[in-house]
Write a protein that holds these residues in place. Structure first.
Motif, PDB file in Angstrom:
ATOM      1  N   THR A  81     -88.781 -79.717 -68.488  1.00 36.77           N
ATOM      2  CA  THR A  81     -90.163 -79.989 -68.110  1.00 36.77           C
ATOM      3  C   THR A  81     -90.864 -80.587 -69.316  1.00 36.77           C
ATOM      4  O   THR A  81     -90.282 -80.682 -70.407  1.00 36.77           O
ATOM      5  CB  THR A  81     -90.875 -78.714 -67.625  1.00 36.77           C
ATOM      6  N   ASN A 116     -96.455 -78.554 -70.664  1.00 37.86           N
ATOM      7  CA  ASN A 116     -96.613 -77.707 -69.472  1.00 37.86           C
ATOM      8  C   ASN A 116     -96.400 -76.247 -69.865  1.00 37.86           C
ATOM      9  O   ASN A 116     -95.284 -75.741 -69.887  1.00 37.86           O
ATOM     10  CB  ASN A 116     -95.615 -78.131 -68.389  1.00 37.86           C
ATOM     11  N   LYS A 117     -97.487 -75.552 -70.146  1.00 41.97           N
ATOM     12  CA  LYS A 117     -97.420 -74.172 -70.622  1.00 41.97           C
ATOM     13  C   LYS A 117     -97.119 -73.176 -69.515  1.00 41.97           C
ATOM     14  O   LYS A 117     -96.766 -72.023 -69.769  1.00 41.97           O
ATOM     15  CB  LYS A 117     -98.745 -73.790 -71.299  1.00 41.97           C
ATOM     16  N   ASP A 118     -97.243 -73.608 -68.254  1.00 41.42           N
ATOM     17  CA  ASP A 118     -97.036 -72.696 -67.122  1.00 41.42           C
ATOM     18  C   ASP A 118     -95.587 -72.647 -66.655  1.00 41.42           C
ATOM     19  O   ASP A 118     -95.239 -71.825 -65.805  1.00 41.42           O
ATOM     20  CB  ASP A 118     -97.924 -73.108 -65.941  1.00 41.42           C
ATOM     21  N   ILE A 119     -94.755 -73.534 -67.189  1.00 43.00           N
ATOM     22  CA  ILE A 119     -93.348 -73.555 -66.789  1.00 43.00           C
ATOM     23  C   ILE A 119     -92.475 -73.325 -68.018  1.00 43.00           C
ATOM     24  O   ILE A 119     -92.380 -74.185 -68.901  1.00 43.00           O
ATOM     25  CB  ILE A 119     -92.976 -74.885 -66.112  1.00 43.00           C
ATOM     26  N   ASN A 120     -91.861 -72.147 -68.063  1.00 45.77           N
ATOM     27  CA  ASN A 120     -91.024 -71.793 -69.203  1.00 45.77           C
ATOM     28  C   ASN A 120     -89.668 -71.221 -68.805  1.00 45.77           C
ATOM     29  O   ASN A 120     -88.828 -70.971 -69.662  1.00 45.77           O
ATOM     30  CB  ASN A 120     -91.756 -70.773 -70.088  1.00 45.77           C
ATOM     31  N   ASP A 128     -90.616 -69.678 -62.937  1.00 43.95           N
ATOM     32  CA  ASP A 128     -91.895 -70.392 -62.877  1.00 43.95           C
ATOM     33  C   ASP A 128     -91.866 -71.577 -61.915  1.00 43.95           C
ATOM     34  O   ASP A 128     -92.920 -72.060 -61.502  1.00 43.95           O
ATOM     35  CB  ASP A 128     -92.295 -70.878 -64.281  1.00 43.95           C
ATOM     36  N   LYS A 148     -91.961 -70.595 -57.379  1.00 44.79           N
ATOM     37  CA  LYS A 148     -93.098 -70.169 -56.555  1.00 44.79           C
ATOM     38  C   LYS A 148     -93.054 -70.878 -55.201  1.00 44.79           C
ATOM     39  O   LYS A 148     -93.615 -70.395 -54.220  1.00 44.79           O
ATOM     40  CB  LYS A 148     -94.414 -70.455 -57.273  1.00 44.79           C
ATOM     41  N   SER A 192     -96.034 -77.517 -54.802  1.00 45.50           N
ATOM     42  CA  SER A 192     -97.005 -78.130 -55.716  1.00 45.50           C
ATOM     43  C   SER A 192     -96.319 -78.937 -56.815  1.00 45.50           C
ATOM     44  O   SER A 192     -96.979 -79.701 -57.529  1.00 45.50           O
ATOM     45  CB  SER A 192     -97.876 -77.047 -56.357  1.00 45.50           C
ATOM     46  N   ASP A 234     -92.686 -83.034 -62.498  1.00 42.58           N
ATOM     47  CA  ASP A 234     -93.005 -81.804 -63.232  1.00 42.58           C
ATOM     48  C   ASP A 234     -91.775 -81.165 -63.848  1.00 42.58           C
ATOM     49  O   ASP A 234     -91.836 -80.608 -64.955  1.00 42.58           O
ATOM     50  CB  ASP A 234     -93.672 -80.800 -62.275  1.00 42.58           C
TER      51      ASP A 234
END
Length: 338
Positions: A129, A133-137, A141, A144, A148, A202
């Motif tokens: 990624t 992108n701090k929300d996908i590690n 993640d 979900k 989106s 993403d």
């Protein structure tokens, strides 16, 4: 020992019952050795980048064999597989999954495999990624599954870009990418890496070789990538030639690859190899048995898919699963006799 060899041959034949055996008989036989050898290259990157990497080796091969060696490029892996099937390509660089197709459908035969400069033999599939992108590690993640995220997957005949993530990332987690993501698009490794770096997707499938090459050739893009998943080790890429080339020509081709960087202009050859992928080492002896682990992976993936499919009744599932388990058992026996 003789009994073991006979048993192994019988099992190998049984594995080709059905689609594979029928496909094997459809390749167009060669009418003698070609005057010009056509060398196929799968589309992991842009054609211009692949030419830069492989044409110097082909030029050296041409000088050694005394035969014209012509490059063949296609927009996807299937193009090279089909070209070999119809005798338009005589030799090709494949990944393991595409090599299985070439062996089963196109009259191909593995004869050597690549290695790294340090002598190691293998590479890794990755899920990547954008570093911002701090929300996908991690994989959780991206699971979900609210449609989106846009996902970039590899060519359907790619080992690291398609088969390995399809099994380890999706099948083992009972996730259908088409039901999980907003979009799922197929592209080569280079395109998926650049799309991730430029936030056009993403998340994407990729591999350690492409990331390593991008660090050398496109460091700004590589710096924008972070890896959130790494696969088990994948066997190094095989080189495949048509098995109905003459024994003499096959011996000459194999001798060229095994001698390249070992005899003659060693420094020059090793410089050429260092410019391929993320820095390639010498070619190593190999054969069709190197494909067994990836064959097993493809069967496991299909098994999981059948088991999780609620639309297939238990009565129908049973013979399908028994057939796959039989092939897996046969492959395990063959692998034990490698």
């Amino acid at each position: 020992m003789i009994r073991k060899l006979i048993a192994s041959a019988a099992i190998a034949t049984s594995l080709m019952v059905g689609g594979v055996a029928k496909a094997e008989m459809t390749f167009k036989p060669l009418e003698g050795d070609p005057q010009e050898i056509v060398f196929g290259i799968i589309s992991t990157e842009s054609t211009s980048n692949l030419k830069e990497q492989w044409l110097p080796l082909m030029s050296d091969m041409e000088k050694t064999l005394g035969k014209k060696v012509k490059a063949f490029f296609a927009p996807d892996y299937a193009g090279v597989i089909e070209a070999m099937r119809f005798g338009k390509v005589h030799l090709a660089w494949f990944g393991n999954k595409s090599a299985i197709e070439a062996v089963d459908r196109s009259g191909g035969e593995v004869f050597v495999q690549t290695s790294k400069a340090d002598g190691s033999q293998g590479y890794y599939s990755h899920i990547i990624t954008n570093v911002a992108n701090k929300d996908i590690n991690s994989l959780k993640d991206i699971f979900k599954c609210d449609k989106s995220l846009n996902f970039g997957i590899g060519d359907p005949n790619s080992t690291s870009g398609f088969l390995v993530p399809s099994y380890y990332v999706f099948a083992q987690n009972n996730v259908d990418p088409k039901e999980c993501f907003k979009t799922v698009r197929n592209a080569n490794h280079e395109t998926n890496l650049m799309a991730t770096a430029n936030k056009q997707v993403d998340v994407a499938a990729n591999n350690s070789e492409q990331i390593g090459r991008s660090k050398l050739k496109a460091p700004e893009a590589a710096a924008k990538i972070k890896v959130i998943w790494t696969s088990p080790l994948i066997p190094s890429d095989p080189m495949v030639y048509r098995k109905d080339l003459s024994k003499e020509l096959k011996s000459q081709i194999k001798a060229f690859f095994l001698g390249y960087g070992r005899i003659g202009d060693v420094a020059g050859a090793r410089k050429v190899l260092s410019g391929i992928s993320d820095g390639q080492g010498l070619f190593m002896e190999s054969n069709n048995t190197q494909l067994y682990p990836v064959r097993q992976l493809a069967l496991f993936k299909n098994k999981l898919k059948i088991e999780s499919n609620a639309e297939i009744g238990e009565t129908d599932k049973k013979p399908m699963l028994e057939a796959i388990n039989k092939k897996l058992s046969d492959l395990a026996i063959l692998a034990s006799h490698k």
